[in-house]
Motif scaffolding. Structure first.
Motif, mmCIF file in Angstrom:
data_model
loop_
_atom_site.group_PDB
_atom_site.id
_atom_site.type_symbol
_atom_site.label_atom_id
_atom_site.label_comp_id
_atom_site.label_asym_id
_atom_site.label_seq_id
_atom_site.Cartn_x
_atom_site.Cartn_y
_atom_site.Cartn_z
ATOM 1 N N VAL A 67 1.199 -1.268 -0.574
ATOM 2 C CA VAL A 67 0.360 -0.240 -0.162
ATOM 3 C C VAL A 67 1.025 1.605 0.207
ATOM 4 C CG1 VAL A 67 -1.599 1.217 1.584
ATOM 5 C CG2 VAL A 67 -1.812 -0.798 1.272
ATOM 6 N N SER A 68 1.602 1.423 0.702
ATOM 7 C CA SER A 68 2.993 2.364 0.756
ATOM 8 C C SER A 68 3.553 3.008 -1.026
ATOM 9 C CB SER A 68 3.994 1.777 1.745
ATOM 10 O OG SER A 68 5.359 0.666 0.688
ATOM 11 N N LYS A 69 2.912 1.605 -1.297
ATOM 12 C CA LYS A 69 3.861 2.291 -3.385
ATOM 13 C C LYS A 69 2.729 2.746 -4.074
ATOM 14 C CE LYS A 69 6.654 -2.299 -3.260
ATOM 15 N NZ LYS A 69 6.593 -3.084 -3.995
ATOM 16 N N LEU A 70 1.626 2.706 -4.028
ATOM 17 C CA LEU A 70 0.039 3.207 -3.967
ATOM 18 C C LEU A 70 -0.376 4.897 -3.958
ATOM 19 C CD1 LEU A 70 -2.377 0.479 -2.947
ATOM 20 C CD2 LEU A 70 -1.074 1.316 -5.472
ATOM 21 N N PRO A 71 -0.736 5.756 -4.692
ATOM 22 C CA PRO A 71 -1.409 7.353 -3.983
ATOM 23 C C PRO A 71 -2.560 7.081 -3.029
ATOM 24 C CG PRO A 71 -1.830 6.298 -6.449
ATOM 25 C CD PRO A 71 -1.455 5.670 -6.108
ATOM 26 N N VAL A 72 -2.404 6.557 -2.285
ATOM 27 C CA VAL A 72 -3.781 6.973 -1.679
ATOM 28 C C VAL A 72 -3.089 6.952 0.071
ATOM 29 C CG1 VAL A 72 -4.486 4.776 -2.347
ATOM 30 C CG2 VAL A 72 -2.676 3.785 -0.184
ATOM 31 N N ASP A 73 -4.198 7.657 0.477
ATOM 32 C CA ASP A 73 -3.743 8.700 2.427
ATOM 33 C C ASP A 73 -4.190 8.118 2.866
ATOM 34 O OD1 ASP A 73 -3.979 10.775 0.513
ATOM 35 O OD2 ASP A 73 -5.844 11.214 0.706
ATOM 36 N N SER A 74 -5.145 6.686 2.467
ATOM 37 C CA SER A 74 -5.304 5.725 3.706
ATOM 38 C C SER A 74 -5.677 4.431 3.542
ATOM 39 C CB SER A 74 -6.592 6.639 4.761
ATOM 40 O OG SER A 74 -7.867 6.112 4.048
ATOM 41 N N VAL A 75 -5.513 3.563 4.279
ATOM 42 C CA VAL A 75 -5.968 1.992 4.179
ATOM 43 C C VAL A 75 -6.498 1.555 5.700
ATOM 44 C CG1 VAL A 75 -4.125 1.811 5.230
ATOM 45 C CG2 VAL A 75 -5.463 -0.207 4.457
ATOM 46 N N MET A 76 -8.566 1.122 5.573
ATOM 47 C CA MET A 76 -9.288 0.913 6.258
ATOM 48 C C MET A 76 -8.723 -0.513 6.748
ATOM 49 S SD MET A 76 -12.143 -0.834 7.166
ATOM 50 C CE MET A 76 -12.931 -1.269 5.611
ATOM 51 N N VAL A 77 -8.988 -0.993 8.046
ATOM 52 C CA VAL A 77 -8.392 -2.345 8.446
ATOM 53 C C VAL A 77 -9.732 -3.171 9.314
ATOM 54 C CG1 VAL A 77 -6.524 -2.235 7.415
ATOM 55 C CG2 VAL A 77 -6.976 -2.325 10.175
ATOM 56 N N GLU A 78 -10.240 -3.938 9.496
ATOM 57 C CA GLU A 78 -11.285 -4.403 10.252
ATOM 58 C C GLU A 78 -11.040 -5.589 11.209
ATOM 59 O OE1 GLU A 78 -14.396 -6.434 7.426
ATOM 60 O OE2 GLU A 78 -15.088 -4.958 6.664
ATOM 61 N N THR A 79 -10.937 -5.246 12.563
ATOM 62 C CA THR A 79 -10.945 -6.260 13.691
ATOM 63 C C THR A 79 -11.581 -5.997 14.724
ATOM 64 O OG1 THR A 79 -8.632 -7.334 14.494
ATOM 65 C CG2 THR A 79 -8.932 -4.479 14.396
ATOM 66 N N ARG A 80 -11.618 -7.029 15.447
ATOM 67 C CA ARG A 80 -12.536 -7.459 16.721
ATOM 68 C C ARG A 80 -11.221 -6.421 17.837
ATOM 69 N NH1 ARG A 80 -17.227 -9.977 18.818
ATOM 70 N NH2 ARG A 80 -15.902 -10.172 20.405
ATOM 71 N N VAL A 81 -12.219 -6.039 18.674
ATOM 72 C CA VAL A 81 -11.308 -5.450 19.868
ATOM 73 C C VAL A 81 -10.270 -6.378 20.461
ATOM 74 C CG1 VAL A 81 -12.527 -5.046 21.711
ATOM 75 C CG2 VAL A 81 -10.699 -3.528 21.306
#
Length: 292
Positions: A67-81
């Protein structure tokens, strides 16, 4: 914890997913996209991104370094706490660029303890959700909370009230901590092999109308606690339910779904406010009367 009453993800999960599977899936997904106007990439794992048994640390690190190679600002991930720690988030951030953030998503579903834990069996306390928000604050990560529209036991009017109250709770928790938050409303759908399917097939549970989601969005945007540009409506069912999804009369469905998708992109209520249909009038007589 018990499996949630409305969750069909377990039935669709692969038991032996290796790093090379993840790499190939990622490369296939990315190669099809033009990233010129994509600002965020999502990894909805249909589980917990930070559960090492579901996704190995090597797989996570691989994904973030890509993802660090992509021109995006953020990455979303889902998880239980239960699987989330500040250390894990900091580890992930080391693979990203300094100008990229990780949005941490959690299925809160409802701020009502009975609905969340007795009806839906989430096994999530408010204290745990607030701990999740603390981790967001301490790692400088935005928060995303999934909110279910129309849990079993709720009428359409109660469903609107429950979802709006839940959004208000999320914003308040985020505002207290000075963090950015988004809410993702999820109109209920019926996955196979779930307790909810039994209630649906017996006629005990009825899916929400799309108007209920539209009313929820409108009321949420008027909350005092509301954060600008922070509402998303999930208009898909992860291919888990066939045609058992929230709908109206049939005649206006595609137009209403299209308007909700446009709203996701623009955050403008205009598209939603101009919708009309005979079934909307019937819905209003039943629901708005109850909401007064």
């Amino acid at each position: 914890y018990n499996q949630c009453t409305m969750c069909g993800f377990d039935n669709n999960a692969g038991k032996k997913v290796k790093l090379w599977n993840i790499k190939r899936q990622y490369q296939n997904g990315v190669s099809e996209e033009d990233f010129s106007d994509i600002r965020r990439i999502d990894f909805p794992t249909a589980g917990s991104f930070y559960n090492d048994r579901e996704l190995s640390p090597e797989s996570r690190n691989y994904l973030f370094s890509e993802v660090s190679k992509l021109p995006v600002d953020s990455v979303m991930v889902e998880t239980r706490v239960d699987y989330l720690t500040e250390e894990k988030v900091r580890e992930s951030k080391r693979y990203l660029r300094d100008d990229q953030s990780i949005e941490l998503a959690i299925g809160l579903e409802s701020s009502d303890d009975d609905i969340r834990n007795k009806v839906l069996r989430k096994g999530l306390s408010k204290k745990s959700f607030e701990r999740f928000a603390d981790i967001c604050k301490n790692t400088d990560s935005p928060l995303l909370a999934y909110i279910l529209i129309k849990s079993p036991t709720l009428s359409e009017a109660e469903a609107v009230q429950d979802a709006v109250q839940t959004a208000d709770y999320v914003y308040k928790i985020a505002n207290e901590r000075g963090i950015k938050a988004r809410v993702a409303f999820k109109p209920m759908f019926i996955p196979e092999g779930t307790e909810l399917e039994g209630q649906y097939l017996s006629g005990e549970y009825k899916l929400p109308k799309l108007w209920t989601t539209i009313e929820t969005v409108k009321r949420t945007s008027q909350l005092a606690s509301y954060q600008p540009d922070s509402i998303f409506v999930g208009m898909f069912d992860e291919d888990l339910s066939g045609d058992r999804f929230s709908s109206n009369c049939g005649g206006c469905n595609s137009e209403v779904v299209e308007a909700l998708k446009k709203f996701n992109g623009t955050q403008e209520l205009f598209e939603l406010e101009k919708l009309s249909c005979e079934c909307k009038t019937e819905w209003e007589l039943e629901v708005i009367g109850e909401l007064q």
